[in-house]
Write a protein that holds these residues in place. Structure first.
Motif, PDB file in Angstrom:
ATOM      1  N   HIS A  33      37.186 -42.796  12.969  1.00 61.05           N
ATOM      2  CA  HIS A  33      36.592 -42.154  14.161  1.00 61.05           C
ATOM      3  C   HIS A  33      35.894 -43.221  15.008  1.00 61.05           C
ATOM      4  O   HIS A  33      35.420 -44.220  14.483  1.00 61.05           O
ATOM      5  N   TRP A  80      39.095 -35.862  18.146  1.00 61.50           N
ATOM      6  CA  TRP A  80      37.625 -35.850  18.159  1.00 61.50           C
ATOM      7  C   TRP A  80      37.067 -37.269  18.043  1.00 61.50           C
ATOM      8  O   TRP A  80      37.587 -38.083  17.308  1.00 61.50           O
ATOM      9  N   GLY A  93      28.533 -35.657  14.265  1.00 61.48           N
ATOM     10  CA  GLY A  93      29.595 -36.062  13.340  1.00 61.48           C
ATOM     11  C   GLY A  93      29.092 -36.476  11.968  1.00 61.48           C
ATOM     12  O   GLY A  93      29.397 -37.577  11.510  1.00 61.48           O
ATOM     13  N   PHE A  94      28.330 -35.615  11.317  1.00 57.01           N
ATOM     14  CA  PHE A  94      27.766 -35.828   9.970  1.00 57.01           C
ATOM     15  C   PHE A  94      26.660 -36.883   9.958  1.00 57.01           C
ATOM     16  O   PHE A  94      26.115 -37.165   8.888  1.00 57.01           O
ATOM     17  N   GLU A 119      40.982 -36.243   7.621  1.00 60.69           N
ATOM     18  CA  GLU A 119      40.569 -36.505   9.006  1.00 60.69           C
ATOM     19  C   GLU A 119      41.494 -37.515   9.681  1.00 60.69           C
ATOM     20  O   GLU A 119      41.941 -37.347  10.794  1.00 60.69           O
ATOM     21  N   ILE A 146      34.302 -27.440   9.355  1.00 59.18           N
ATOM     22  CA  ILE A 146      34.316 -28.791   9.932  1.00 59.18           C
ATOM     23  C   ILE A 146      33.525 -29.752   9.065  1.00 59.18           C
ATOM     24  O   ILE A 146      33.939 -30.863   8.778  1.00 59.18           O
ATOM     25  N   ASP A 149      37.997 -43.138   5.937  1.00 62.69           N
ATOM     26  CA  ASP A 149      38.861 -42.053   6.404  1.00 62.69           C
ATOM     27  C   ASP A 149      40.035 -42.624   7.194  1.00 62.69           C
ATOM     28  O   ASP A 149      40.905 -41.889   7.631  1.00 62.69           O
ATOM     29  N   GLY A 201      32.479 -42.964   6.845  1.00 61.62           N
ATOM     30  CA  GLY A 201      33.259 -41.797   6.435  1.00 61.62           C
ATOM     31  C   GLY A 201      34.197 -42.111   5.287  1.00 61.62           C
ATOM     32  O   GLY A 201      34.155 -43.196   4.718  1.00 61.62           O
ATOM     33  N   TYR A 223      36.953 -39.081   3.130  1.00 61.22           N
ATOM     34  CA  TYR A 223      36.809 -37.717   2.616  1.00 61.22           C
ATOM     35  C   TYR A 223      37.835 -37.339   1.574  1.00 61.22           C
ATOM     36  O   TYR A 223      37.784 -36.245   1.021  1.00 61.22           O
ATOM     37  N   ASP A 254      36.179 -47.390  10.397  1.00 61.39           N
ATOM     38  CA  ASP A 254      36.267 -45.935  10.200  1.00 61.39           C
ATOM     39  C   ASP A 254      37.319 -45.393  11.175  1.00 61.39           C
ATOM     40  O   ASP A 254      37.572 -45.982  12.223  1.00 61.39           O
ATOM     41  N   ALA A 286      29.049 -30.992  15.023  1.00 60.19           N
ATOM     42  CA  ALA A 286      29.478 -31.367  13.666  1.00 60.19           C
ATOM     43  C   ALA A 286      28.368 -32.033  12.860  1.00 60.19           C
ATOM     44  O   ALA A 286      28.494 -33.156  12.400  1.00 60.19           O
ATOM     45  N   HIS A 314      27.417 -43.806  12.184  1.00 60.93           N
ATOM     46  CA  HIS A 314      27.914 -44.402  13.437  1.00 60.93           C
ATOM     47  C   HIS A 314      28.127 -43.422  14.599  1.00 60.93           C
ATOM     48  O   HIS A 314      28.337 -43.843  15.736  1.00 60.93           O
ATOM     49  N   HIS A 315      28.086 -42.095  14.338  1.00 62.55           N
ATOM     50  CA  HIS A 315      28.178 -41.141  15.452  1.00 62.55           C
ATOM     51  C   HIS A 315      26.809 -40.777  16.006  1.00 62.55           C
ATOM     52  O   HIS A 315      26.700 -40.234  17.099  1.00 62.55           O
TER      53      HIS A 315
HETATM   54  N1  LIG Z   1      38.060 -28.902  16.761  1.00 60.40           N
HETATM   55  C1  LIG Z   1      36.843 -29.646  16.511  1.00 60.40           C
HETATM   56  C2  LIG Z   1      37.052 -30.564  15.326  1.00 60.40           C
HETATM   57  C3  LIG Z   1      35.768 -31.350  15.099  1.00 60.40           C
HETATM   58  N2  LIG Z   1      35.971 -32.298  14.013  1.00 60.40           N
HETATM   59  C4  LIG Z   1      34.733 -33.061  13.832  1.00 60.40           C
HETATM   60  C5  LIG Z   1      34.915 -34.029  12.704  1.00 60.40           C
HETATM   61  C6  LIG Z   1      33.698 -34.917  12.578  1.00 60.40           C
HETATM   62  C7  LIG Z   1      34.056 -36.037  11.682  1.00 60.40           C
HETATM   63  C8  LIG Z   1      32.897 -36.961  11.541  1.00 60.40           C
HETATM   64  C9  LIG Z   1      33.191 -38.057  10.575  1.00 60.40           C
HETATM   65  O1  LIG Z   1      34.145 -38.045   9.908  1.00 60.40           O
HETATM   66  C10 LIG Z   1      32.213 -39.146  10.475  1.00 60.40           C
HETATM   67  S1  LIG Z   1      32.966 -40.631   9.822  1.00 60.40           S
END
Ligand SMILES: NCCCNCCCCCC(=O)CS
Ligand SMILES: [Zn+2]
Length: 678
Positions: free
Chosen positions: A176, A205, A145-146, A274, A24, A267, A305, A307, A174, A94, A136-137
């Motif tokens: 997400h 997610w 989320g990182f 993602e 992940i 992303d 994000g 990636y 972003d 994450a 931001h998460h």
């Molecule tokens: N089945 C569970 C999948 C979980 N995926 C988590 C991805 C976190 C992404 C966080 C990100 O991109 C910050 S911008």
């Protein structure tokens, strides 16, 4: 007027990395930062920016948003071994710790605050901070989320405290949902948070109910949290632009922020594993350009994000190029938002109707016709024709995406013309002459007469008109040859000059010329062949000429109180113009204009995103101060002051809605609601 673009980057933020295997988190790699920076260097963008050093965010600054407990946990990880790091990381969704994570996260906070200071102090006009870990998460008491510390949220609290700001806009593009940022500000009316995000009806997610469009904020914060969920993947440039025209920008101009901060995640761009979206890097130039018109240009872009390294790098470069004031490249792809995007746009407009004046007359009757269960529109299933075909079979094939982007970006990055603006020696021009402006010599009389053929020849009575036409031809020629980016001329008869300029431009080879004419146009060229699209903003219907696909007469009487033109520009003119995809824009202001200078400035500022910023402005020579305002905008020397915001009257809203209903099949960017029964 502040100028210059800050770039904040510190290589030390590449030391944070994943020490164990985790499918992940393994996409959040140090190379995201280093390759973006290298890409900026390869396009010679680093040297054009003002270098501002990063610093460590202080504990006090971090405590503006986070709990002491969260700070202590983060701090304690510096001395942990891998085993312990893994164990602590497992407490979060994450997230991964490395011994250097705490240091890097403090640098990310500090870099962000350095950018806020550089912009708020006027040292630069805008800027970008390349940081990781992202923010931001992350929440008051948790990494997620990182993200460890919420860089953008801390920046907003910091700016309120240090600069006494009362209205800050956070735009989170972003892919997400920045739920961390939402939680932090959801009761705070001084911070307007906008986020779009892959949602797929809560499947994607972080799969939260509160990421949906009906999460509008709490208590005093109601209306100041805007969620635009994407319920399908494959969203592209047209969907993103439609979201700006029909949701974000009208709200942002009504909110009138003193500072704009972007949670700039890429992303949401094509190729990202993602996001699985289709938007191409140049769209971020347009999004950036729009936000530069707010808050007197005070714009802080903070990396979140992104990636796919190539897609990330190209999108970062498009963003920085635009921050530097370069012409905005033509946006690619079919200008038609997909059904699912239009549904989401319609839903979020309905959800926010109670909180925003510009939505006062929004038609939400569609809510009555829906089964109570769904409460709002939801595409349970939609036929493929209403979805975008994916440009690439699947985003996961990185090499394929690399090659696609290689080719795609080739014809996007044109050399920036050294001279931005050409002008005649018209009076008043001495005020804005600079190295960015080129005075063009007059063309001699006989040459002009040769060019003003047939129909117009007998209209050209006096010498003055002839000379002004002459210099106009010279300017148009320079724009066509890309010797200059845009041009401005005054004319004793702007209507005649505009008509001649349109014909001349088509004859010069421009395939689609957009003309926005403010005032009485008097003579309307034939637009049958589609080589011109005319939007005449006039006080009353031109005799007998009704609107058709390539000619619109938009009746508008400026409001004496202030500027009520936002809904017309954002809800009608830009969507039609972006649908048309002109390769030259002519903006003309004739006698007895029915728009205020601030309304016209808004028009000129926003319309520069079209036709690779190729604009020719011709202004009635009595309008000296207007000419100077427009010239300064074209040179990029200022961002317009839009005067007092006045919401549109019901009559004006209905007029735009009628035009939209009539033409949204031809010009699909006008779509912001789904006809019932589809
Ligand atoms: N089945 C569970 C999948 C979980 N995926 C988590 C991805 C976190 C992404 C966080 C990100 O991109 C910050 S911008
Ligand atoms: Zn993201």
């Amino acid at each position: 007027m502040a100028s210059g673009t800050a770039l904040i980057y510190d290589e030390e933020m590449t030391t944070h990395k994943l020490l164990w295997s985790d499918p992940i988190c393994d996409i959040e790699v140090p190379e995201r930062l280093s390759s973006s920076y290298e890409q900026l260097r390869s396009y010679h963008l680093v040297e054009r920016c003002v270098h501002v050093p990063a610093r460590e965010g202080s504990e006090e600054e971090i405590l503006l948003v986070h709990s002491l407990e969260h700070l202590e946990v983060a701090k304690s990880t510096q001395t942990m071994n891998e085993e312990e790091l893994k164990r602590v990381s497992e407490n979060y969704d994450a997230f991964f710790f490395h011994p250097s994570t705490y240091r890097c996260a403090r640098l990310a906070v500090g870099a962000t605050l350095q950018l806020v200071d550089a912009v708020m102090s006027g040292k630069v006009r805008n800027g970008m901070a390349l940081v990781r870990p992202p923010g931001h998460h992350s929440q008051r008491n948790a990494a997620n989320g990182f993200c460890l510390f919420n860089n953008v949220a801390i920046a907003a609290e910091y700016a309120k405290l240090k600069y006494g700001l009362q209205r800050i806009l956070i735009v989170d593009w972003d892919v997400h949902h920045g739920q961390g940022t939402q939680y932090i500000f959801e009761e705070d009316p001084s911070v307007l948070y906008f986020s779009w995000h892959r949602y797929e009806h809560q499947e994607f997610w972080p799969s939260l109910k509160e990421s949906d469009y009906d999460a509008v904020g709490l208590g005093k914060g109601k209306g100041f949290n805007i969620n635009l969920p994407w319920n399908k993947v494959g969203m592209g440039n047209s969907d993103y632009l439609a979201a700006f025209f029909h949701v974000l920008l009208p709200t942002a101009f009504e909110f009138d922020p003193e500072l704009v901060i972007v949670s700039s995640g890429y992303d949401s761009g094509i190729g990202d594993p993602e996001g699985q979206m289709n938007a191409t890097p140049e769209v971020f130039a347009h999004l950036t350009h729009f936000l530069m018109q707010l808050a007197n240009g005070k714009l802080c872009v903070i990396l979140e994000g992104g990636y796919h390294l190539k897609s990330l790098g190209e999108s970062v470069c498009m963003t920085v190029k635009t921050l530097l004031g370069d012409p905005v490249p033509q946006v690619s792809g079919e200008m038609a938002p997909c059904l699912s995007a239009v549904e989401s746009i319609q839903n979020v407009r309905a959800a926010h109707k109670p909180y925003w004046k510009w939505l006062a007359y929004e038609d939400t009757s569609f809510l009555q016709n829906l089964s109570t269960k769904s409460h709002f529109l939801k595409t349970a299933n939609s036929n493929p024709s209403t979805e975008h075909e994916s440009k690439i079979t699947n985003n996961n094939d990185t090499v394929k995406v690399d090659r696609f982007l290689e080719l795609h970006m080739k014809n996007i990055l044109f050399p920036v013309p050294p001279i931005k603006t050409a002008t005649t020696g018209c009076e008043g021009s001495e005020h804005f002459l600079s190295e960015h402006v080129q005075l063009v010599k007059e063309m001699d009389k006989t040459e002009v007469e040769a060019l003003v053929s047939g129909f117009y020849a007998d209209l050209v009575k006096d010498n003055k008109t002839l000379l002004s036409l002459g210099s106009m031809f010279v300017i148009l020629d320079k724009i066509l040859k890309k010797e200059v980016c845009n041009g401005i001329a005054t004319s004793p008869t702007a209507a005649l000059s505009a008509a001649v300029a349109l014909r001349h431009s088509v004859r010069l080879g421009f395939q689609r010329v957009l003309c926005v004419f403010v005032g009485d146009m008097q003579m309307i060229p034939n637009t049958e062949d589609g080589k011109m699209l005319i939007i005449n903003i006039c006080e009353k219907e031109q005799s007998g000429k009704t609107s058709c696909k390539h000619y619109f007469s938009l009746n508008w009487k400026e409001d004496a109180e202030g500027n009520d033109f936002f809904s017309a520009v954002l809800g009608f003119i830009l969507p039609v113009a972006y649908s048309y995809q002109p390769n030259l824009t002519v903006i003309a202001v004739g006698p007895n204009r029915n728009l205020g200078i601030s309304g016209i400035s808004l028009l000129v500022a926003l319309i520069q995103g079209l036709a690779e910023s190729r604009i020719f402005a011709v202004i009635e020579d009595t309008e000296i101060s207007l000419m100077q305002n427009v010239a300064k905008l074209l040179v990029g020397a200022s961002t317009p002051a839009f005067g007092i915001y006045v919401p549109p009257t019901q009559e004006k809203v209905n007029r735009i809605k009628a035009l939209r209903d009539q033409f949204q099949q031809e010009w699909k960017m006008l779509q912001c609601s789904v006809k019932e029964g589809i």
